[in-house]
Design a protein around this motif. Structure first.
Motif, short mmCIF file in Angstrom:
data_model
loop_
_atom_site.label_atom_id
_atom_site.label_comp_id
_atom_site.label_asym_id
_atom_site.label_seq_id
_atom_site.Cartn_x
_atom_site.Cartn_y
_atom_site.Cartn_z
N LEU A 169 0.90 -0.96 -0.16
CA LEU A 169 -0.02 0.03 0.17
C LEU A 169 0.88 1.35 -0.04
O LEU A 169 0.54 2.27 -0.57
N ALA A 172 1.80 1.55 -3.33
CA ALA A 172 0.67 2.28 -4.27
C ALA A 172 0.79 3.83 -3.89
O ALA A 172 0.46 4.50 -5.03
N GLU A 176 1.24 6.42 -6.90
CA GLU A 176 0.07 7.51 -7.14
C GLU A 176 0.87 9.24 -7.18
O GLU A 176 0.57 9.80 -8.03
N ARG A 185 -3.67 2.09 -8.51
CA ARG A 185 -5.13 1.44 -8.35
C ARG A 185 -5.06 0.01 -8.43
O ARG A 185 -5.69 -0.90 -7.76
N ARG A 188 -3.77 -1.31 -4.97
CA ARG A 188 -4.70 -1.10 -4.11
C ARG A 188 -5.79 -1.92 -4.28
O ARG A 188 -6.16 -2.60 -2.96
N GLU A 189 -6.43 -2.25 -5.30
CA GLU A 189 -7.45 -3.44 -5.40
C GLU A 189 -6.99 -4.84 -4.72
O GLU A 189 -7.80 -5.51 -4.40
N LYS A 192 -5.90 -4.20 -0.75
CA LYS A 192 -6.99 -3.65 0.24
C LYS A 192 -7.57 -4.69 1.11
O LYS A 192 -7.84 -4.50 2.30
#
Length: 196
Positions: A169, A172, A176, A185, A188-189, A192
């Motif tokens: 994370l 990620a 970003e 993204r 994160r998908e 998460k």
């Protein structure tokens, strides 16, 4: 009188004998050799240990304990290694992390990073320390460094999915900030919903 002449007492005839030119060097060598033999002989005698006994009294016998030998054909036990006594690195690491937290909360990210780096040097195989360092680097606007540290944390996390998730994370978030929104993204998908 020189070294090459030998004088005889006055009661006898005064005779001088000429020696070869190498005689002084030869006599010096003999002298040195003799001294070495004498000194060498002195060095080879070892002093008797002091026992507190009068001279001529035999020294008391020493007893030496010999560990029991296994019987032939019995399996041999391997010696148990002694556990090494190492300083408690966790206490030092915890203190450095607390100092890092205080520095970060007061806005001194450079100081906070310095404390976290010292903690990593003490415990370089602890993945969550690398994750903490990556988080501080990301806050300090160094996303590439944050990605490197988070990647190191992932490699050390082993089966700890919570540590892996935290590091992914952070990657990620760093992606970003670098403008790599699609990669961020996707990461994160995937992470998460991962549970540790």
């Amino acid at each position: 009188m020189s070294f090459s002449e030998v004088a005889v007492s006055p009661s006898r005839k005064n005779v001088s004998t000429a020696l070869p030119a190498s005689a002084p060097a030869l006599s010096n060598q003999v002298l040195i050799f003799s001294l070495l033999l004498i000194l060498g002989g002195c060095a080879t005698t070892s002093p008797q240990p002091r026992t507190g006994q009068p001279a001529g009294t035999p020294a008391p016998e020493r007893t030496v304990e010999v560990p029991p030998q296994p019987s032939p054909g019995a399996p041999m036990d391997s010696p148990q290694p002694r556990p090494r006594q190492e300083p408690d690195a966790s206490a030092a690491t915890l203190a450095l992390l607390q100092q890092s937290e205080r520095a970060a909360s007061s806005g001194s990210l450079t100081e906070a990073i310095s404390y976290a780096e010292r903690a990593v040097r003490i415990n370089p195989r602890q993945a969550d320390l690398w994750t903490r360092l990556a988080d501080l680097e990301l806050q300090n606007r160094h996303p590439q460094t944050a990605i490197q540290y988070a990647t190191k944390a992932i490699s050390l996390a082993g089966s700890r999915t919570d540590w892996q998730r935290d590091a992914w994370l952070l990657i990620a978030a760093a992606k970003e900030s670098l403008g790599e929104h699609d990669e961020a993204r996707t990461i994160r998908e995937r992470w998460k919903s991962a549970r540790g």
